[in-house]
Scaffold this motif. Structure first.
Motif, PDB file in Angstrom:
ATOM      1  N   TYR A  71       1.117  -1.542   0.064  1.00 39.59           N
ATOM      2  CA  TYR A  71       0.128   0.195   0.009  1.00 39.59           C
ATOM      3  C   TYR A  71       1.208   0.808   0.233  1.00 39.59           C
ATOM      4  O   TYR A  71       1.767   1.160   0.939  1.00 39.59           O
ATOM      5  CB  TYR A  71      -0.634   0.055   1.487  1.00 39.59           C
ATOM      6  CG  TYR A  71      -1.912  -0.889   1.050  1.00 39.59           C
ATOM      7  CD1 TYR A  71      -2.664  -0.519  -0.074  1.00 39.59           C
ATOM      8  CD2 TYR A  71      -1.793  -2.158   1.665  1.00 39.59           C
ATOM      9  CE1 TYR A  71      -3.717  -1.414  -0.043  1.00 39.59           C
ATOM     10  CE2 TYR A  71      -2.883  -3.475   1.217  1.00 39.59           C
ATOM     11  CZ  TYR A  71      -3.451  -2.731   1.066  1.00 39.59           C
ATOM     12  OH  TYR A  71      -4.093  -3.884   0.478  1.00 39.59           O
ATOM     13  N   LYS A  72       0.518   2.243  -0.610  1.00 41.88           N
ATOM     14  CA  LYS A  72       0.639   4.115  -0.719  1.00 41.88           C
ATOM     15  C   LYS A  72      -0.188   4.624  -0.839  1.00 41.88           C
ATOM     16  O   LYS A  72      -1.347   4.150  -1.481  1.00 41.88           O
ATOM     17  CB  LYS A  72       1.955   3.778  -1.537  1.00 41.88           C
ATOM     18  CG  LYS A  72       2.915   3.615  -1.473  1.00 41.88           C
ATOM     19  CD  LYS A  72       3.770   3.767  -2.945  1.00 41.88           C
ATOM     20  CE  LYS A  72       5.190   3.848  -2.647  1.00 41.88           C
ATOM     21  NZ  LYS A  72       6.308   4.249  -3.530  1.00 41.88           N
ATOM     22  N   GLN A  73      -0.017   5.698  -0.009  1.00 42.95           N
ATOM     23  CA  GLN A  73      -0.921   7.078  -0.192  1.00 42.95           C
ATOM     24  C   GLN A  73      -0.819   7.658  -1.421  1.00 42.95           C
ATOM     25  O   GLN A  73      -0.540   7.788  -2.321  1.00 42.95           O
ATOM     26  CB  GLN A  73      -0.242   7.796   0.809  1.00 42.95           C
ATOM     27  CG  GLN A  73      -1.119   9.172   1.775  1.00 42.95           C
ATOM     28  CD  GLN A  73       0.026   9.798   2.261  1.00 42.95           C
ATOM     29  OE1 GLN A  73       0.746  10.183   2.505  1.00 42.95           O
ATOM     30  NE2 GLN A  73      -1.337  11.400   2.224  1.00 42.95           N
ATOM     31  N   ASP A  74      -2.156   7.923  -1.626  1.00 42.43           N
ATOM     32  CA  ASP A  74      -2.848   8.437  -3.329  1.00 42.43           C
ATOM     33  C   ASP A  74      -2.076   9.746  -2.987  1.00 42.43           C
ATOM     34  O   ASP A  74      -3.327  10.056  -2.136  1.00 42.43           O
ATOM     35  CB  ASP A  74      -3.910   7.754  -3.375  1.00 42.43           C
ATOM     36  CG  ASP A  74      -4.641   8.444  -4.556  1.00 42.43           C
ATOM     37  OD1 ASP A  74      -3.726   9.126  -5.107  1.00 42.43           O
ATOM     38  OD2 ASP A  74      -6.123   8.193  -4.545  1.00 42.43           O
TER      39      ASP A  74
ATOM     40  N   ASN B 182      -6.789   8.405   1.192  1.00 41.38           N
ATOM     41  CA  ASN B 182      -7.063   6.952   0.980  1.00 41.38           C
ATOM     42  C   ASN B 182      -5.610   6.018   0.567  1.00 41.38           C
ATOM     43  O   ASN B 182      -4.413   6.861  -0.104  1.00 41.38           O
ATOM     44  CB  ASN B 182      -7.618   6.879  -1.172  1.00 41.38           C
ATOM     45  CG  ASN B 182      -9.217   7.121  -0.907  1.00 41.38           C
ATOM     46  OD1 ASN B 182      -9.484   7.133   0.284  1.00 41.38           O
ATOM     47  ND2 ASN B 182      -9.381   7.567  -1.629  1.00 41.38           N
ATOM     48  N   MET B 183      -5.435   5.216   0.945  1.00 41.78           N
ATOM     49  CA  MET B 183      -4.256   4.107   1.205  1.00 41.78           C
ATOM     50  C   MET B 183      -4.503   2.679  -0.228  1.00 41.78           C
ATOM     51  O   MET B 183      -5.846   2.034  -0.487  1.00 41.78           O
ATOM     52  CB  MET B 183      -3.919   3.022   2.176  1.00 41.78           C
ATOM     53  CG  MET B 183      -3.266   3.884   3.018  1.00 41.78           C
ATOM     54  SD  MET B 183      -2.581   4.934   2.926  1.00 41.78           S
ATOM     55  CE  MET B 183      -0.948   3.872   3.416  1.00 41.78           C
TER      56      MET B 183
ATOM     57  N   THR C 150      -4.475   0.296  -3.275  1.00 42.56           N
ATOM     58  CA  THR C 150      -2.940  -1.155  -3.795  1.00 42.56           C
ATOM     59  C   THR C 150      -3.309  -1.218  -5.165  1.00 42.56           C
ATOM     60  O   THR C 150      -3.705  -0.334  -6.207  1.00 42.56           O
ATOM     61  CB  THR C 150      -3.090  -2.075  -3.358  1.00 42.56           C
ATOM     62  OG1 THR C 150      -2.508  -3.336  -3.179  1.00 42.56           O
ATOM     63  CG2 THR C 150      -3.834  -2.680  -4.033  1.00 42.56           C
TER      64      THR C 150
ATOM     65  N   MET D  62      -4.094   7.022   6.759  1.00 39.87           N
ATOM     66  CA  MET D  62      -3.027   7.158   6.032  1.00 39.87           C
ATOM     67  C   MET D  62      -1.984   5.956   6.957  1.00 39.87           C
ATOM     68  O   MET D  62      -0.674   6.247   7.015  1.00 39.87           O
ATOM     69  CB  MET D  62      -2.290   8.642   6.110  1.00 39.87           C
ATOM     70  CG  MET D  62      -2.814   9.527   5.183  1.00 39.87           C
ATOM     71  SD  MET D  62      -3.095  11.014   5.362  1.00 39.87           S
ATOM     72  CE  MET D  62      -1.122  11.575   5.501  1.00 39.87           C
TER      73      MET D  62
ATOM     74  N   ILE E   2      -0.346   2.764   8.101  1.00 40.28           N
ATOM     75  CA  ILE E   2      -0.108   1.179   7.409  1.00 40.28           C
ATOM     76  C   ILE E   2      -0.236   0.413   8.243  1.00 40.28           C
ATOM     77  O   ILE E   2       0.019   0.822   9.071  1.00 40.28           O
ATOM     78  CB  ILE E   2       1.570   1.911   7.451  1.00 40.28           C
ATOM     79  CG1 ILE E   2       2.303   2.839   6.598  1.00 40.28           C
ATOM     80  CG2 ILE E   2       2.076   0.560   6.873  1.00 40.28           C
ATOM     81  CD1 ILE E   2       1.726   2.704   4.921  1.00 40.28           C
TER      82      ILE E   2
END
Ligand SMILES: *[C@@H]1O[C@H](CO)[C@@H](O)[C@H](O)[C@H]1NC(C)=O
Ligand SMILES: *[C@@H]1O[C@H](CO)[C@@H](O)[C@H](O)[C@H]1NC(C)=O
Ligand SMILES: *[C@@H]1O[C@H](CO)[C@@H](O)[C@H](O)[C@H]1NC(C)=O
Ligand SMILES: *[C@@H]1O[C@H](CO)[C@@H](O)[C@H](O)[C@H]1NC(C)=O
Length: 296
Positions: free
Chosen positions: A217-220, A227-228, A230, A251, A253
């Motif tokens: 996952y990464k932050q949008d 939003n996170m 994938t 946000m 993780i």
């Protein structure tokens, strides 16, 4: 409406020699068919135009057909009751006579056709398999085919029906390695094969909802910083594609091991895997491989 022409029945003569050609002298033509309606109710008192196609070129391009592909022949050839209700006309038109075909009086003249001389092709000539259909059993799928050479008294070897236990589609792969060139994201991150259900013809892509075992996952940072995200890599129409998939709001993780999924359904007629990413939303059609991606 399809009318099969019954009267002029060909009685082929079979050569005994093993070296005779497998292609019948005149090829194998379909039966005569028409979509028109007959203008006379009985007696062969009207003509219909019929057409037919060459079937044997599908089996071997060199096995071409001779003979016309359209013809005009009397229709509704069953003999009229005699005398007819409103006139004493004979039961058959055009000088034809009532003859018994398939236990019924039809009007016709048995033509003196020169018998074809050919031997049966090895194993007979099968038509194409039908599309797969779901059978009554939980896992049952089946398809059928017709023996085209049967009309020539050439038996086909093998079964006209195939039944299998399980979806006829090949499993949906996770091998998205061909996607590696497009971005800086490492694909092929799925830790397990897509879960294949052979009874329902579905494949479930499991998405990890947390960065427990990798950076999934990464932050949008483009559309919504809350939003996170994938990513899913998939091969569609033979080409690599990617789609964003929302993991969760917020946000933080997560490392809690939660899972998400996308169910792909295989269309048994086209054998194509199709799925929907409900978040974008985006249809994924004709997919052969799908996997979650990992960030590096
Ligand atoms: C049907 O066609 C044949 C030729 O194929 C012809 O001799 C006959 O007169 C036709 N009959 C009618 C009713 O048109
Ligand atoms: C890609 O998937 C294949 C098949 O599951 C696996 O053997 C291989 O290790 C994977 N590659 C990477 C870089 O994860
Ligand atoms: C489906 O994808 C394959 C490549 O994987 C391609 O050859 C085929 O033409 C596609 N079918 C359709 C209907 O687009
Ligand atoms: C996905 O495909 C279905 C069926 O063809 C269609 O009804 C739907 O609108 C499509 N959705 C998107 C987002 O393209």
């Amino acid at each position: 409406m399809i009318i099969f022409w019954l009267l002029f029945i060909l009685f082929p003569k079979f050569a005994q020699s093993v070296t005779c050609p497998a292609c019948p002298t005149d090829g194998i033509l379909s039966e005569w068919t028409t979509n028109d309606d007959c203008e006379a109710p009985c007696g062969g008192c009207a003509n219909l135009t019929y057409s037919r196609t060459c079937l044997s070129t599908d089996i071997s391009a060199s096995c071409t057909c001779k003979g016309p592909t359209t013809t005009s022949k009397p229709c509704n050839t069953q003999a009229c009751n005699f005398p007819r209700a409103n006139s004493p006309k004979p039961p058959c038109c055009d000088g034809s006579q009532p003859i018994v075909v398939n236990n019924w009086y039809h009007c016709g003249k048995v033509e003196n056709l020169t018998p074809n001389s050919y031997c049966c092709p090895d194993g007979g000539v099968w038509g194409e398999w039908s599309v797969w259909v779901k059978g009554s059993g939980r896992l049952e799928y089946s398809r059928t085919r017709k023996c085209l050479s049967n009309g020539f008294k050439c038996k086909c070897e093998g079964e006209p029906k195939e039944t299998i236990n399980g979806c006829p589609c090949p499993p949906l792969s996770i091998d998205t390695s061909r996607c590696d060139d497009s971005t800086k994201i490492s694909y092929n991150a799925s830790r397990q094969e897509n879960q294949y259900n052979p009874a329902s013809c579905t494949a479930t892509l499991i998405l990890e909802r947390s960065n427990f075992r990798g950076t999934f996952y990464k932050q949008d940072t483009v559309d919504n910083t809350q939003n996170m995200l994938t990513y899913i890599a998939y091969i569609e129409n033979g080409k690599c594609q990617g789609t964003r998939f929302k993991a969760f709001d917020g946000m933080v993780i997560l490392t809690n091991g939660l899972l998400d999924s996308i169910v792909f359904q295989c269309d048994i007629v086209t054998k194509m895997w199709n799925g929907l990413n409900p978040w974008v939303p985006k249809n994924m059609t004709n997919v052969t491989a799908a996997a979650q991606m990992v960030f590096i």
